[in-house]
Design an enzyme around this catalytic site. Structure first.
Site, short mmCIF file in Angstrom:
data_model
loop_
_atom_site.label_atom_id
_atom_site.label_comp_id
_atom_site.label_asym_id
_atom_site.label_seq_id
_atom_site.Cartn_x
_atom_site.Cartn_y
_atom_site.Cartn_z
CB ILE A 118 -0.89 0.04 1.26
CG1 ILE A 118 -1.70 -1.25 1.39
CG2 ILE A 118 -1.81 1.26 1.23
CD1 ILE A 118 -2.29 -1.45 2.78
CB CYS A 119 1.56 3.75 -2.40
SG CYS A 119 2.22 5.38 -2.67
CG LEU A 120 -2.11 5.67 3.50
CD1 LEU A 120 -3.07 6.47 2.63
CD2 LEU A 120 -2.90 4.73 4.42
#
Lengths: 278, 160
Positions: free
Chosen positions: B98-100
């Site tokens: 996840i790119c958060l």
């Protein structure tokens, strides 16, 4: 440096080598020899105090700590080891005093690497102090309960004897029954008082550090007005350089002690010592 | 007292979850190997509205907490299982990474918790209507050997 001074320093270094290898007896001997050469060598007293603590010669270790503190009243390690010795000897009050002095010296000197160690030791002392107080209180309460029940039992016995001498069988039974009821009532009163000790173990949100979720001991405030435990916010600020809530740049020097909240936390912990390791 | 920072903090997060429960659509599946090692959690999340991309699906998140948590962020990824797919999202790679920003070391804040991270991911899905993977997904999934926390994402698109 005089010859004696140089010899003392060499002996102290030898002591440190032994100390690192945890050979505390040999290290202690070196520090003692160093002190023969130079009786004013504060660091040698401090080092020997540490050896003696590990060798469980607590009284001798405290004497060394005092020798250090007489020369330098803010010597962090001397307060710290004096406190550890006092705690080992069961002197929780004085141990707490010196634990606090060690922590405060740590904050004042900006010795951040020791912050965790001194804070945790302070917590242990405070917890221990509360436990001792609490044990004494419960002990006294139990003794009082036994005493009161004894008084009542003797009184009932007297009534029963009187009734047995003069009264009828029915009267005697009534006196017995009345006596048992009074005893049960008294036990119930003590029981309910005890139950109060065990309920309501809740910590108000505003005393809790949002980083560790512990009750705060030394809350400091960020410019955005939020407070955190000094140790945890310092760690985060050194790593990230931002305010955890607003994400604005933040440095250690922006953190200001929140004295009112500190008093509130300390008041709460004095009343609710269980919250130290809640 | 000498236990690492993360152990106690995670114990307290767990206690809070057991007392107060989790928000709708978030469920704790497991909280570590044992009481002594609670550094690996599994949580299931669902999207609550009728977003057709995620309707009737449950997704599984794995949290790995480092020893320095919460000073350092947890590593959070979606886990692929027969009944737990990887959700379609322009910030979610097909291998579950996840790119958060709030999970990166720049965006992380220690006042976040497992629960608040789940809620952020839940709302990240809720507000999305693009049925697509991040740009370069195939290449990334094939090449990437680093752990999520070591990847330098570019958080250039804050609209999704």
């Amino acid at each position: 440096m005089s010859d004696n001074g140089a010899r003392a320093e060499r002996l102290r270094q030898d002591g440190n080598d032994h100390f690192r290898r945890r050979n505390y007896t040999a290290a202690e001997a070196c520090y003692s020899q160093a002190l023969v050469q130079d009786p004013n060598m504060t660091a040698a007293y401090a080092n020997r105090a540490m050896c003696r603590f590990f060798l469980t010669s607590h009284d001798a270790s405290i004497t060394d700590c005092d020798a250090v503190l007489a020369r330098d009243p803010n010597y962090l390690k001397a307060h710290y080891y004096k406190s550890k010795n006092l705690l080992a000897l069961g002197n929780v009050d004085e141990a707490s005093t010196h634990a606090l002095l060690a922590y405060e010296a740590c904050v004042a000197q900006g010795a951040d690497t020791s912050l965790k160690m001194t804070k945790e030791h302070l917590l242990v002392c405070r917890k221990e102090r509360w436990d001792v107080k609490e044990r004494r209180r419960r002990h006294a309460a139990r003794a009082f309960e036994r005493e009161m029940l004894g008084v009542l039992e003797r009184e009932i016995e007297r009534d029963v004897l009187e009734a047995a001498e003069g009264g009828s069988e029915a009267e005697l039974a009534a006196v017995r029954e009345e006596g048992n009821k009074r005893l049960a009532d008294l036990r119930d009163v003590f029981e309910r008082a005890r139950a109060k000790d065990d309920v309501k173990r809740e910590v108000p949100e505003w005393l809790i550090d949002d980083i560790t979720y512990n009750v705060m001991l030394d809350p400091v405030m960020t410019p955005s007005g939020r407070s955190y435990e000094r140790e945890s916010i310092t760690k985060f600020v050194e790593k990230a350089g931002t305010d955890p809530t607003t994400r604005e740049p933040l440095s250690k020097s922006d953190l200001k002690p929140n004295r009112v909240l500190k008093d509130a936390c300390s008041w709460f912990l004095d009343e609710n010592g269980w919250a130290y390791d809640w | 007292m000498s236990a690492g920072m993360s152990g106690r903090r995670l114990m307290k997060e767990l206690g809070k979850i057991h007392n107060d429960g989790l928000p709708p659509g978030i469920e704790l599946v497991s909280s570590g190997e044992s009481e002594a090692d609670n550094s690996d959690w599994l949580l299931d999340i669902r999207v609550l509205d009728d977003n057709p991309l995620y309707k009737d699906q449950v997704y599984r998140l794995r949290f790995r907490f480092p020893k320095a948590y919460p000073i350092e962020p947890p590593e959070v990824t979606f886990e692929n299982r027969p009944d737990r797919p990887i959700p379609m999202h322009p910030h979610v790679y097909s291998n579950g990474i996840i790119c958060l920003d709030l999970l990166g070391s720049q965006g992380w804040s220690p006042v976040q918790s497992a629960q608040s991270v789940c809620m952020s991911i839940q709302s990240m899905l809720t507000s999305n209507n693009k049925n697509e993977r991040p740009e370069g997904d195939e290449q990334f999934v094939k090449m990437n050997k680093s752990r999520p926390r070591d990847i330098q994402f570019l958080y250039d698109d804050n609209t999704v």
